[in-house]
Design a protein around this motif. Structure first.
Motif, PDB file in Angstrom:
ATOM      1  N   VAL A 171     -16.183  34.270 114.101  1.00 54.34           N
ATOM      2  CA  VAL A 171     -16.845  35.340 114.554  1.00 54.34           C
ATOM      3  C   VAL A 171     -17.543  36.047 113.366  1.00 54.34           C
ATOM      4  N   ALA A 172     -16.905  36.177 112.296  1.00 54.55           N
ATOM      5  CA  ALA A 172     -17.341  36.835 111.269  1.00 54.55           C
ATOM      6  C   ALA A 172     -18.703  36.492 110.710  1.00 54.55           C
ATOM      7  N   SER A 173     -18.995  35.234 110.898  1.00 52.40           N
ATOM      8  CA  SER A 173     -20.301  34.840 110.628  1.00 52.40           C
ATOM      9  C   SER A 173     -21.483  35.785 111.375  1.00 52.40           C
ATOM     10  N   GLU A 175     -26.017  31.579 102.874  1.00 54.56           N
ATOM     11  CA  GLU A 175     -24.808  30.277 102.993  1.00 54.56           C
ATOM     12  C   GLU A 175     -23.524  30.988 103.287  1.00 54.56           C
ATOM     13  N   ASP A 176     -23.034  30.650 104.590  1.00 47.34           N
ATOM     14  CA  ASP A 176     -21.513  31.153 104.649  1.00 47.34           C
ATOM     15  C   ASP A 176     -20.721  29.788 104.261  1.00 47.34           C
ATOM     16  N   ALA A 177     -20.203  30.040 103.203  1.00 45.00           N
ATOM     17  CA  ALA A 177     -19.611  28.818 102.625  1.00 45.00           C
ATOM     18  C   ALA A 177     -17.903  29.293 102.354  1.00 45.00           C
ATOM     19  N   ALA A 178     -17.645  30.023 103.321  1.00 46.06           N
ATOM     20  CA  ALA A 178     -16.095  30.498 103.501  1.00 46.06           C
ATOM     21  C   ALA A 178     -15.267  29.169 103.817  1.00 46.06           C
ATOM     22  N   GLU A 179     -15.758  28.314 104.346  1.00 48.25           N
ATOM     23  CA  GLU A 179     -15.020  27.369 104.657  1.00 48.25           C
ATOM     24  C   GLU A 179     -15.307  26.047 103.546  1.00 48.25           C
ATOM     25  N   GLY A 180     -16.554  26.304 102.899  1.00 45.66           N
ATOM     26  CA  GLY A 180     -17.125  25.133 102.243  1.00 45.66           C
ATOM     27  C   GLY A 180     -16.749  24.973 100.769  1.00 45.66           C
ATOM     28  N   HIS A 189     -13.084  41.288 101.695  1.00 42.97           N
ATOM     29  CA  HIS A 189     -13.039  40.182 102.610  1.00 42.97           C
ATOM     30  C   HIS A 189     -14.157  39.397 102.557  1.00 42.97           C
ATOM     31  N   CYS A 190     -14.415  38.222 103.157  1.00 39.58           N
ATOM     32  CA  CYS A 190     -15.641  37.561 103.287  1.00 39.58           C
ATOM     33  C   CYS A 190     -16.717  38.266 104.178  1.00 39.58           C
ATOM     34  N   THR A 191     -15.883  38.859 105.461  1.00 41.70           N
ATOM     35  CA  THR A 191     -16.807  39.521 106.149  1.00 41.70           C
ATOM     36  C   THR A 191     -17.599  40.651 105.795  1.00 41.70           C
ATOM     37  N   PHE A 206     -18.030  33.478 100.085  1.00 40.06           N
ATOM     38  CA  PHE A 206     -17.006  32.780 100.448  1.00 40.06           C
ATOM     39  C   PHE A 206     -15.767  33.580 100.731  1.00 40.06           C
ATOM     40  N   SER A 207     -14.574  32.979 101.235  1.00 41.43           N
ATOM     41  CA  SER A 207     -13.543  33.582 101.770  1.00 41.43           C
ATOM     42  C   SER A 207     -12.380  33.132 100.928  1.00 41.43           C
ATOM     43  N   PHE A 208     -11.388  33.987 100.846  1.00 43.40           N
ATOM     44  CA  PHE A 208     -10.226  33.602 100.084  1.00 43.40           C
ATOM     45  C   PHE A 208      -8.764  34.304 100.797  1.00 43.40           C
ATOM     46  N   GLY A 266      -4.244  35.935 100.182  1.00 46.05           N
ATOM     47  CA  GLY A 266      -3.901  36.718 101.297  1.00 46.05           C
ATOM     48  C   GLY A 266      -5.233  37.231 102.074  1.00 46.05           C
ATOM     49  N   GLN A 267      -5.915  38.128 101.555  1.00 49.70           N
ATOM     50  CA  GLN A 267      -7.393  38.479 101.750  1.00 49.70           C
ATOM     51  C   GLN A 267      -8.393  38.556 100.809  1.00 49.70           C
ATOM     52  N   GLY A 268      -9.613  38.264 100.956  1.00 49.73           N
ATOM     53  CA  GLY A 268     -10.701  38.242  99.694  1.00 49.73           C
ATOM     54  C   GLY A 268     -11.777  37.716 100.108  1.00 49.73           C
TER      55      GLY A 268
HETATM   56  C1  LIG Z   1     -17.081  30.412 108.614  1.00 51.06           C
HETATM   57  C2  LIG Z   1     -16.348  31.765 108.132  1.00 51.06           C
HETATM   58  N1  LIG Z   1     -17.261  32.556 107.951  1.00 51.06           N
HETATM   59  C3  LIG Z   1     -16.635  34.006 107.569  1.00 51.06           C
HETATM   60  C4  LIG Z   1     -15.201  34.123 107.399  1.00 51.06           C
HETATM   61  C5  LIG Z   1     -14.663  35.499 106.965  1.00 51.06           C
HETATM   62  O1  LIG Z   1     -13.719  35.450 106.129  1.00 51.06           O
HETATM   63  P1  LIG Z   1     -12.690  36.688 105.944  1.00 51.06           P
HETATM   64  O2  LIG Z   1     -11.432  36.475 106.796  1.00 51.06           O
HETATM   65  O3  LIG Z   1     -12.552  36.635 104.428  1.00 51.06           O
HETATM   66  O4  LIG Z   1     -13.340  37.928 106.077  1.00 51.06           O
HETATM   67  C6  LIG Z   1     -14.354  33.188 107.658  1.00 51.06           C
HETATM   68  C7  LIG Z   1     -12.957  33.388 107.794  1.00 51.06           C
HETATM   69  O5  LIG Z   1     -12.129  32.834 108.361  1.00 51.06           O
HETATM   70  C8  LIG Z   1     -15.041  31.869 108.173  1.00 51.06           C
HETATM   71  O6  LIG Z   1     -14.262  30.871 108.383  1.00 51.06           O
END
Ligand SMILES: Cc1ncc(COP(=O)(O)O)c(C=O)c1O
Length: 378
Positions: free
Chosen positions: A84-86, A153-158, A56-58, A177-179, A188-190
């Motif tokens: 919340v994961a940031s 840099e939380d680029a999960a959405e970027g 997960h990105c988390t 990054f998040s997938f 699915g998750q990643g």
């Molecule tokens: C800004 C941001 N950071 C972190 C995450 C965490 O990603 P993940 O669900 O892959 O753990 C997300 C996911 O929704 C997110 O939008």
């Protein structure tokens, strides 16, 4: 009546073929074939030297905290408006999150809001490329350099957005990054931990796999340090790889969707849509509408009105500082006064349907419902 749902991936024969190949062949000596290929193609796309995929990105954000040696006694600045994961991983390592307000235009943090939060204890800042947009990076990098603050840099959405022509993921000491299922490319998750720093990369590679490094020790199942099981799977990588190869098409769809919403909603005075700032080319991963308070409608009111019409909307994030796990870290003053922009955007912010299966008729239907509601609400 067909339901219009808020999200959903685009699955084509390309995804089916690669996942099928991974199920059939991705075992024994090909156990990480799709992962390795994904790492190669993803690093090339982002333009970064090292990429460690995670479950997960988390997990990747947690690893970022560990890599930078963040722990008890440290403060980490983070936007009050984010997923919340940031924030949670700052607390996992025993550090204190400090919530910064966001910029009224980009909805990401800016240099000024970061500056207000800096103390002697500040070790890092998590800068989020929110909703497919990016902040004014040069100013942020400048202030962080001056105060010796590391940038995560939380680029999960970027993913796919550019700042002055450079891809998201190139602005921090570390980028993530998040997938997950809602993301621009998904498995699915990643997630992924990316950096140009070989030392940081090697450190987290070890931590992500229970501290095991067979190449170094020559032994199976031997932990050198206490670590975590943050490994991704080859099956998930095969899905993400197929999506990555279609990324331009997926971005083009998101941009089309945003411009359709804009076309129909721009006449309604009092609706602010996601903004592109001067130096940023956003992906519009999620199109968001902020309603003026003159309508007298909170996001929850709007969401339930649309639910009755079989249209699923989602709220823009709640300010992190309003939620129970984070209240112990807040200053005594009222957070809505400290971070007024976050609180306003959040109260009136609605994520429009963003699934990959929408057509112009669906968009028109959603926009007409907005017109109906806002005329009634006036
Ligand atoms: C800004 C941001 N950071 C972190 C995450 C965490 O990603 P993940 O669900 O892959 O753990 C997300 C996911 O929704 C997110 O939008």
């Amino acid at each position: 009546m067909n339901r219009i749902s808020s999200s959903g991936p685009s699955i084509t024969q390309a995804e089916i073929d690669l996942v099928t190949e991974a199920i059939r062949e991705g075992w024994q000596e090909k156990l990480s074939w799709h992962i390795d290929q994904f790492v190669k193609e993803f690093s090339e796309y982002v333009g970064i030297s090292y990429c460690l995929p995670t479950a997960h990105c988390t997990d990747a954000i947690h690893l970022a905290m560990l890599a930078l040696g963040i722990g008890p006694g440290d403060e980490v600045i983070v936007p009050d408006l984010t997923w919340v994961a940031s924030v949670a991983p700052i607390i996992y390592v025993g550090a204190k999150p400090v919530f910064a307000d966001v910029d009224p235009l980009s909805w990401c943090v800016n240099a000024e809001s970061i500056k207000k939060c800096i103390t002697k204890k500040t070790k890092a800042v998590v800068v989020v490329d929110l909703l497919g947009n990016m902040p004014e990076w040069n100013e942020i990098i400048d202030i962080c350099k001056r105060h010796k603050i590391r940038i995560i840099e939380d680029a999960a959405e970027g993913l796919g957005a550019t700042y002055k022509g450079t891809q998201a993921g190139n602005f921090g000491d570390i980028s993530l990054f998040s997938f997950n299922a809602t993301k621009l490319i998904m498995s699915g998750q990643g997630g992924a931990f990316c950096t140009n720093d070989e030392i940081l990369y090697k450190k987290v590679k070890l931590l992500a796999n229970h501290g095991i490094d067979k190449a170094m020790t020559g032994k199976y199942y031997w932990s050198n340090v206490l670590g975590y099981n943050y490994n991704w799977t080859n099956l998930q990588a095969s899905l993400a790889l197929a999506q990555l190869r279609r990324i331009e098409e997926l971005i083009e769809y998101k941009r089309w969707l945003f411009h359709e919403y804009e076309k129909f909603l721009r006449d309604i005075e009092g609706i602010q849509l996601s903004a592109a700032t001067q130096n940023v080319d956003p992906t519009y991963w999620i199109s968001v509408a902020i309603l003026d308070k003159k309508f007298g409608l909170n996001k929850e009111d709007v969401i339930s009105y649309f639910a009755n019409e079989n249209i699923e909307l989602r709220p823009l994030f709640y300010p992190i500082s309003t939620m129970p796990p984070f209240q112990g870290y807040l200053p005594k003053a009222e957070m809505s006064k400290i971070n007024p922009i976050t609180y306003r955007l959040s109260k009136y912010g609605i994520c429009l349907p963003n699934g990959n299966n929408l057509n112009a008729e669906d968009v028109k239907k959603v926009c007409n419902k907005f017109k109906e509601l806002l005329v009634k609400g006036n």
